[in-house]
Design a protein around this motif. Sequence first.
Motif, PDB file in Angstrom:
ATOM      1  N   TYR A   1       0.854  -1.177   0.000  1.00  0.00           N
ATOM      2  CA  TYR A   1       0.000   0.000   0.000  1.00  0.00           C
ATOM      3  C   TYR A   1       0.891   1.227   0.000  1.00  0.00           C
ATOM      4  O   TYR A   1       1.649   1.450   0.939  1.00  0.00           O
ATOM      5  CB  TYR A   1      -0.924   0.009   1.221  1.00  0.00           C
ATOM      6  CG  TYR A   1      -1.802   1.229   1.269  1.00  0.00           C
ATOM      7  CD1 TYR A   1      -2.851   1.372   0.377  1.00  0.00           C
ATOM      8  CD2 TYR A   1      -1.577   2.234   2.182  1.00  0.00           C
ATOM      9  CE1 TYR A   1      -3.655   2.486   0.404  1.00  0.00           C
ATOM     10  CE2 TYR A   1      -2.380   3.342   2.223  1.00  0.00           C
ATOM     11  CZ  TYR A   1      -3.418   3.469   1.327  1.00  0.00           C
ATOM     12  OH  TYR A   1      -4.215   4.573   1.349  1.00  0.00           O
TER      13      TYR A   1
ATOM     14  N   PRO B   1      -9.019   1.042  -4.646  1.00  0.00           N
ATOM     15  CA  PRO B   1      -8.100   2.198  -4.584  1.00  0.00           C
ATOM     16  C   PRO B   1      -7.643   2.473  -3.168  1.00  0.00           C
ATOM     17  O   PRO B   1      -8.205   2.094  -2.222  1.00  0.00           O
ATOM     18  CB  PRO B   1      -8.923   3.351  -5.085  1.00  0.00           C
ATOM     19  CG  PRO B   1     -10.341   2.936  -5.028  1.00  0.00           C
ATOM     20  CD  PRO B   1     -10.349   1.436  -4.996  1.00  0.00           C
TER      21      PRO B   1
ATOM     22  N   LYS C   1       0.524   5.238  -0.415  1.00  0.00           N
ATOM     23  CA  LYS C   1      -0.507   6.267  -0.438  1.00  0.00           C
ATOM     24  C   LYS C   1      -0.093   7.435  -1.327  1.00  0.00           C
ATOM     25  O   LYS C   1       0.230   8.517  -0.861  1.00  0.00           O
ATOM     26  CB  LYS C   1      -0.807   6.742   0.977  1.00  0.00           C
ATOM     27  CG  LYS C   1      -2.058   7.576   1.070  1.00  0.00           C
ATOM     28  CD  LYS C   1      -2.386   7.891   2.498  1.00  0.00           C
ATOM     29  CE  LYS C   1      -3.655   8.701   2.549  1.00  0.00           C
ATOM     30  NZ  LYS C   1      -4.093   8.931   3.900  1.00  0.00           N
ATOM     31  N   ARG C   2      -0.072   7.195  -2.623  1.00  0.00           N
ATOM     32  CA  ARG C   2       0.165   8.255  -3.592  1.00  0.00           C
ATOM     33  C   ARG C   2      -0.574   7.894  -4.870  1.00  0.00           C
ATOM     34  O   ARG C   2      -0.816   6.722  -5.163  1.00  0.00           O
ATOM     35  CB  ARG C   2       1.641   8.465  -3.851  1.00  0.00           C
ATOM     36  CG  ARG C   2       2.340   7.298  -4.496  1.00  0.00           C
ATOM     37  CD  ARG C   2       3.836   7.598  -4.660  1.00  0.00           C
ATOM     38  NE  ARG C   2       4.517   6.414  -5.122  1.00  0.00           N
ATOM     39  CZ  ARG C   2       4.645   6.071  -6.395  1.00  0.00           C
ATOM     40  NH1 ARG C   2       4.143   6.841  -7.341  1.00  0.00           N
ATOM     41  NH2 ARG C   2       5.268   4.977  -6.736  1.00  0.00           N
ATOM     42  N   LEU C   3      -0.929   8.899  -5.622  1.00  0.00           N
ATOM     43  CA  LEU C   3      -1.677   8.668  -6.850  1.00  0.00           C
ATOM     44  C   LEU C   3      -0.736   8.285  -7.987  1.00  0.00           C
ATOM     45  O   LEU C   3       0.412   8.741  -8.048  1.00  0.00           O
ATOM     46  CB  LEU C   3      -2.452   9.929  -7.237  1.00  0.00           C
ATOM     47  CG  LEU C   3      -3.513  10.383  -6.239  1.00  0.00           C
ATOM     48  CD1 LEU C   3      -4.119  11.708  -6.698  1.00  0.00           C
ATOM     49  CD2 LEU C   3      -4.593   9.336  -6.109  1.00  0.00           C
ATOM     50  N   GLU C   4      -1.229   7.453  -8.883  1.00  0.00           N
ATOM     51  CA  GLU C   4      -0.424   7.056 -10.026  1.00  0.00           C
ATOM     52  C   GLU C   4      -0.235   8.238 -10.986  1.00  0.00           C
ATOM     53  O   GLU C   4       0.822   8.423 -11.561  1.00  0.00           O
ATOM     54  CB  GLU C   4      -1.107   5.905 -10.756  1.00  0.00           C
ATOM     55  CG  GLU C   4      -0.283   5.309 -11.854  1.00  0.00           C
ATOM     56  CD  GLU C   4      -0.915   4.071 -12.443  1.00  0.00           C
ATOM     57  OE1 GLU C   4      -0.429   3.627 -13.485  1.00  0.00           O
ATOM     58  OE2 GLU C   4      -1.884   3.551 -11.883  1.00  0.00           O
ATOM     59  N   PHE C   5      -1.297   9.017 -11.140  1.00  0.00           N
ATOM     60  CA  PHE C   5      -1.254  10.204 -11.989  1.00  0.00           C
ATOM     61  C   PHE C   5      -1.714  11.403 -11.158  1.00  0.00           C
ATOM     62  O   PHE C   5      -2.627  11.279 -10.352  1.00  0.00           O
ATOM     63  CB  PHE C   5      -2.189  10.037 -13.193  1.00  0.00           C
ATOM     64  CG  PHE C   5      -1.851   8.859 -14.046  1.00  0.00           C
ATOM     65  CD1 PHE C   5      -0.785   8.909 -14.923  1.00  0.00           C
ATOM     66  CD2 PHE C   5      -2.584   7.698 -13.963  1.00  0.00           C
ATOM     67  CE1 PHE C   5      -0.459   7.807 -15.704  1.00  0.00           C
ATOM     68  CE2 PHE C   5      -2.281   6.603 -14.744  1.00  0.00           C
ATOM     69  CZ  PHE C   5      -1.205   6.662 -15.620  1.00  0.00           C
ATOM     70  N   PRO C   6      -1.112  12.573 -11.347  1.00  0.00           N
ATOM     71  CA  PRO C   6      -1.554  13.743 -10.595  1.00  0.00           C
ATOM     72  C   PRO C   6      -2.979  14.149 -10.977  1.00  0.00           C
ATOM     73  O   PRO C   6      -3.378  14.022 -12.130  1.00  0.00           O
ATOM     74  CB  PRO C   6      -0.549  14.832 -10.981  1.00  0.00           C
ATOM     75  CG  PRO C   6       0.154  14.342 -12.185  1.00  0.00           C
ATOM     76  CD  PRO C   6      -0.001  12.860 -12.232  1.00  0.00           C
ATOM     77  N   VAL C   7      -3.741  14.605  -9.992  1.00  0.00           N
ATOM     78  CA  VAL C   7      -5.128  15.000 -10.217  1.00  0.00           C
ATOM     79  C   VAL C   7      -5.290  16.464  -9.822  1.00  0.00           C
ATOM     80  O   VAL C   7      -4.954  16.848  -8.707  1.00  0.00           O
ATOM     81  CB  VAL C   7      -6.092  14.127  -9.383  1.00  0.00           C
ATOM     82  CG1 VAL C   7      -7.518  14.595  -9.541  1.00  0.00           C
ATOM     83  CG2 VAL C   7      -5.950  12.675  -9.765  1.00  0.00           C
TER      84      VAL C   7
END
Length: 70
Positions: free
Chosen positions: A4, A70, A6-12
């Motif tokens: 796990y 997610p 805790k970061r996004l795969e792509f910036p939002v």
Amino acid sequence: MWTYDKRLEFPVNIKNPNPKLAQLIISQLGGPDGELNAALRYLSQRYAMPYDKVKGLLTDIGTEEIAQRP
């Protein structure tokens, strides 16, 4: 088995919030026809399965569904 991070795969970057779309997305993840409910259904049905190969298949599918959350 899982990691796990805790970061996004792509910036939002949300410019215009849309609460109706957010409600639809959240219902697909956790609603009655969502991913979590499907995973729990697979894992609970394995206990009533008389065949070991199918029981293992239901376990694999259920854990894969949980891993995709997610």
